[in-house]
Design a protein around this motif. Structure first.
Motif, PDB file in Angstrom:
ATOM      1  N   ALA A 100      24.679  56.538   4.179  1.00  0.00           N
ATOM      2  CA  ALA A 100      24.841  55.623   5.315  1.00  0.00           C
ATOM      3  C   ALA A 100      25.827  54.505   4.986  1.00  0.00           C
ATOM      4  N   LEU A 101      25.739  54.030   3.768  1.00  0.00           N
ATOM      5  CA  LEU A 101      26.609  52.932   3.361  1.00  0.00           C
ATOM      6  C   LEU A 101      28.072  53.383   3.259  1.00  0.00           C
ATOM      7  N   ILE A 102      28.289  54.562   2.734  1.00  0.00           N
ATOM      8  CA  ILE A 102      29.659  55.095   2.649  1.00  0.00           C
ATOM      9  C   ILE A 102      30.223  55.252   4.062  1.00  0.00           C
ATOM     10  N   ASN A 103      29.363  55.709   4.977  1.00  0.00           N
ATOM     11  CA  ASN A 103      29.794  55.857   6.367  1.00  0.00           C
ATOM     12  C   ASN A 103      30.198  54.505   6.960  1.00  0.00           C
ATOM     13  N   VAL A 115      32.596  63.831   1.267  1.00  0.00           N
ATOM     14  CA  VAL A 115      31.561  63.696   0.231  1.00  0.00           C
ATOM     15  C   VAL A 115      30.845  65.025  -0.013  1.00  0.00           C
ATOM     16  N   LEU A 116      30.213  65.101  -1.168  1.00  0.00           N
ATOM     17  CA  LEU A 116      29.241  66.160  -1.456  1.00  0.00           C
ATOM     18  C   LEU A 116      27.882  65.498  -1.646  1.00  0.00           C
ATOM     19  N   LEU A 117      26.844  66.229  -1.327  1.00  0.00           N
ATOM     20  CA  LEU A 117      25.488  65.767  -1.625  1.00  0.00           C
ATOM     21  C   LEU A 117      25.113  66.308  -2.993  1.00  0.00           C
ATOM     22  N   GLN A 118      24.653  65.420  -3.862  1.00  0.00           N
ATOM     23  CA  GLN A 118      24.260  65.852  -5.198  1.00  0.00           C
ATOM     24  C   GLN A 118      22.807  66.330  -5.165  1.00  0.00           C
ATOM     25  N   GLN A 137      14.338  68.744   3.977  1.00  0.00           N
ATOM     26  CA  GLN A 137      13.677  67.902   4.981  1.00  0.00           C
ATOM     27  C   GLN A 137      14.696  67.052   5.752  1.00  0.00           C
ATOM     28  N   SER A 138      15.642  66.508   5.002  1.00  0.00           N
ATOM     29  CA  SER A 138      16.678  65.707   5.657  1.00  0.00           C
ATOM     30  C   SER A 138      17.544  66.568   6.568  1.00  0.00           C
ATOM     31  N   LEU A 139      17.804  67.773   6.114  1.00  0.00           N
ATOM     32  CA  LEU A 139      18.591  68.708   6.923  1.00  0.00           C
ATOM     33  C   LEU A 139      17.882  68.966   8.245  1.00  0.00           C
ATOM     34  N   GLU A 140      16.610  69.309   8.153  1.00  0.00           N
ATOM     35  CA  GLU A 140      15.798  69.583   9.338  1.00  0.00           C
ATOM     36  C   GLU A 140      15.771  68.388  10.274  1.00  0.00           C
ATOM     37  N   ALA A 141      15.688  67.209   9.681  1.00  0.00           N
ATOM     38  CA  ALA A 141      15.593  65.982  10.479  1.00  0.00           C
ATOM     39  C   ALA A 141      16.933  65.616  11.131  1.00  0.00           C
ATOM     40  N   GLY A 142      17.995  66.352  10.760  1.00  0.00           N
ATOM     41  CA  GLY A 142      19.296  66.059  11.346  1.00  0.00           C
ATOM     42  C   GLY A 142      20.024  64.892  10.705  1.00  0.00           C
ATOM     43  N   ASP A 143      19.585  64.516   9.504  1.00  0.00           N
ATOM     44  CA  ASP A 143      20.179  63.352   8.833  1.00  0.00           C
ATOM     45  C   ASP A 143      21.648  63.549   8.460  1.00  0.00           C
ATOM     46  N   PHE A 144      22.096  64.801   8.438  1.00  0.00           N
ATOM     47  CA  PHE A 144      23.462  65.061   7.982  1.00  0.00           C
ATOM     48  C   PHE A 144      24.422  65.291   9.141  1.00  0.00           C
ATOM     49  N   LEU A 145      23.937  65.050  10.345  1.00  0.00           N
ATOM     50  CA  LEU A 145      24.780  65.236  11.532  1.00  0.00           C
ATOM     51  C   LEU A 145      25.200  63.898  12.116  1.00  0.00           C
ATOM     52  N   GLY A 146      26.359  63.905  12.751  1.00  0.00           N
ATOM     53  CA  GLY A 146      26.737  62.761  13.570  1.00  0.00           C
ATOM     54  C   GLY A 146      27.173  61.529  12.798  1.00  0.00           C
ATOM     55  N   LEU A 147      27.607  61.706  11.571  1.00  0.00           N
ATOM     56  CA  LEU A 147      28.140  60.559  10.832  1.00  0.00           C
ATOM     57  C   LEU A 147      29.603  60.396  11.243  1.00  0.00           C
ATOM     58  N   SER A 148      29.940  59.228  11.736  1.00  0.00           N
ATOM     59  CA  SER A 148      31.274  59.056  12.317  1.00  0.00           C
ATOM     60  C   SER A 148      32.391  59.078  11.283  1.00  0.00           C
ATOM     61  N   ASN A 149      32.153  58.541  10.092  1.00  0.00           N
ATOM     62  CA  ASN A 149      33.241  58.349   9.132  1.00  0.00           C
ATOM     63  C   ASN A 149      32.992  59.004   7.771  1.00  0.00           C
ATOM     64  N   VAL A 150      32.074  59.942   7.755  1.00  0.00           N
ATOM     65  CA  VAL A 150      31.844  60.724   6.536  1.00  0.00           C
ATOM     66  C   VAL A 150      31.841  62.191   6.914  1.00  0.00           C
ATOM     67  N   LYS A 187      23.013  72.512  11.055  1.00  0.00           N
ATOM     68  CA  LYS A 187      22.663  71.094  10.936  1.00  0.00           C
ATOM     69  C   LYS A 187      23.558  70.333   9.962  1.00  0.00           C
ATOM     70  N   VAL A 188      24.675  70.956   9.639  1.00  0.00           N
ATOM     71  CA  VAL A 188      25.769  70.213   9.007  1.00  0.00           C
ATOM     72  C   VAL A 188      26.988  70.504   9.869  1.00  0.00           C
ATOM     73  N   ASP A 189      27.932  69.586   9.887  1.00  0.00           N
ATOM     74  CA  ASP A 189      29.086  69.804  10.742  1.00  0.00           C
ATOM     75  C   ASP A 189      29.818  71.050  10.271  1.00  0.00           C
ATOM     76  N   ALA A 190      29.980  71.975  11.193  1.00  0.00           N
ATOM     77  CA  ALA A 190      30.447  73.315  10.834  1.00  0.00           C
ATOM     78  C   ALA A 190      31.833  73.293  10.193  1.00  0.00           C
ATOM     79  N   VAL A 191      32.660  72.368  10.634  1.00  0.00           N
ATOM     80  CA  VAL A 191      34.014  72.337  10.115  1.00  0.00           C
ATOM     81  C   VAL A 191      34.001  71.748   8.708  1.00  0.00           C
ATOM     82  N   GLY A 192      34.189  72.596   7.712  1.00  0.00           N
ATOM     83  CA  GLY A 192      34.413  72.052   6.389  1.00  0.00           C
ATOM     84  C   GLY A 192      33.233  71.945   5.455  1.00  0.00           C
ATOM     85  N   PHE A 193      32.106  72.575   5.750  1.00  0.00           N
ATOM     86  CA  PHE A 193      31.029  72.620   4.746  1.00  0.00           C
ATOM     87  C   PHE A 193      31.337  73.814   3.848  1.00  0.00           C
TER      88      PHE A 193
END
Ligand SMILES: *Cc1c(COP(=O)(O)O)cnc(C)c1O
Length: 227
Positions: A100-103, A115-118, A137-150, A187-193
């Motif tokens: 969130a902070l990087i975003n 970024v990569l998730l470690q 769990q974070s994936l399911e919760a959608g935590d990795f979607l919709g980040l504007s600048n990451v 649940k990750v942005d399809a472009v570029g994972f």
């Protein structure tokens, strides 16, 4: 050319000659002097990995601007802003708070940060990273979607520090499996994972067999680190 340049160029060439096409080689240059990085640069290397903010920024300032810098160390939240806009890939995002902070800092700076998730799969307790369950769990919760600048480009991991190849393979296979599951999840942005960073000097051939698209090699290129 001096001895150091020749040696580094030879070691680089050796790793490259064994690396399948399409697998990226990141030269991990932490604790190495700029002369060593320049030797690798002279041998055509452009992707470098650093693990400490101050050391990275100092090298960034003096080295050629076409270097692609990968930040691979634990990143303290109070230092995030120092590296924003200078990295090609931050490989070591190990918490949602850091993500969130990087975003946020990227938005302020008007940039998008890759970024990569470690992921933490190794037996050692000291290693940073999302646990596999936590990640899912974070994936399911959608935590990795919709980040504007990451842009989350994939996963990074280290295997257990052991001579037991079966244990190392099991660790890498577990990460590769998470990577595939995330890719398919929607649940990750399809472009570029598309990036699976695993494997270091001692274990990279196993990592590549298990599907690594990027390896991080330090001592096998630069020799012992100068702590
Ligand atoms: C230091 C480091 C490496 C490189 O380790 P070597 O064993 O010298 O190849 C790779 N990845 C991370 C995260 C590191 O901290």
């Amino acid at each position: 050319m001096q001895n150091l340049d020749v040696e580094i160029a030879m070691r680089l060439q050796e790793v490259r000659s064994l690396l399948p096409e399409g697998v990226e080689l990141v030269a991990v240059s932490k604790f190495q002097p700029v002369e060593a990085l320049m030797a690798a640069y002279g041998a055509g290397q452009r992707a470098f990995g650093e693990s400490r903010v101050q050391e990275f920024v100092e090298k960034y300032e003096v080295l050629p601007k076409d270097i692609r810098w990968h930040f691979i160390g634990h990143l303290q939240t109070n230092k995030v802003r120092h590296i924003i806009g200078k990295t090609s890939l931050v490989e070591s995002v190990d918490s949602l708070r850091l993500l969130a902070l990087i975003n946020e800092e990227s938005a302020k700076a008007g940039v998008t940060t890759d970024v990569l998730l470690q992921v933490h799969v190794a037996a050692e307790e000291t290693k940073f990273g999302f646990g596999p369950d936590e990640l899912m769990q974070s994936l399911e919760a959608g935590d990795f979607l919709g980040l504007s600048n990451v842009r989350i480009r994939g996963l990074m991991a280290m295997a257990t520090n052991t001579d037991d190849a079966a244990v190392i393979r099991r660790d890498f296979a577990a990460v590769a499996s998470l990577f595939r599951e995330m890719s398919r999840s929607g649940k990750v942005d399809a472009v570029g994972f598309d990036t699976l960073s695993m494997g270091m000097s001692a274990d990279w051939p196993i990592a590549v067999e298990e599907g690594a698209t990027s390896i991080r090699i330090g001592s096998a290129i630069f020799g012992e680190r100068h702590y």
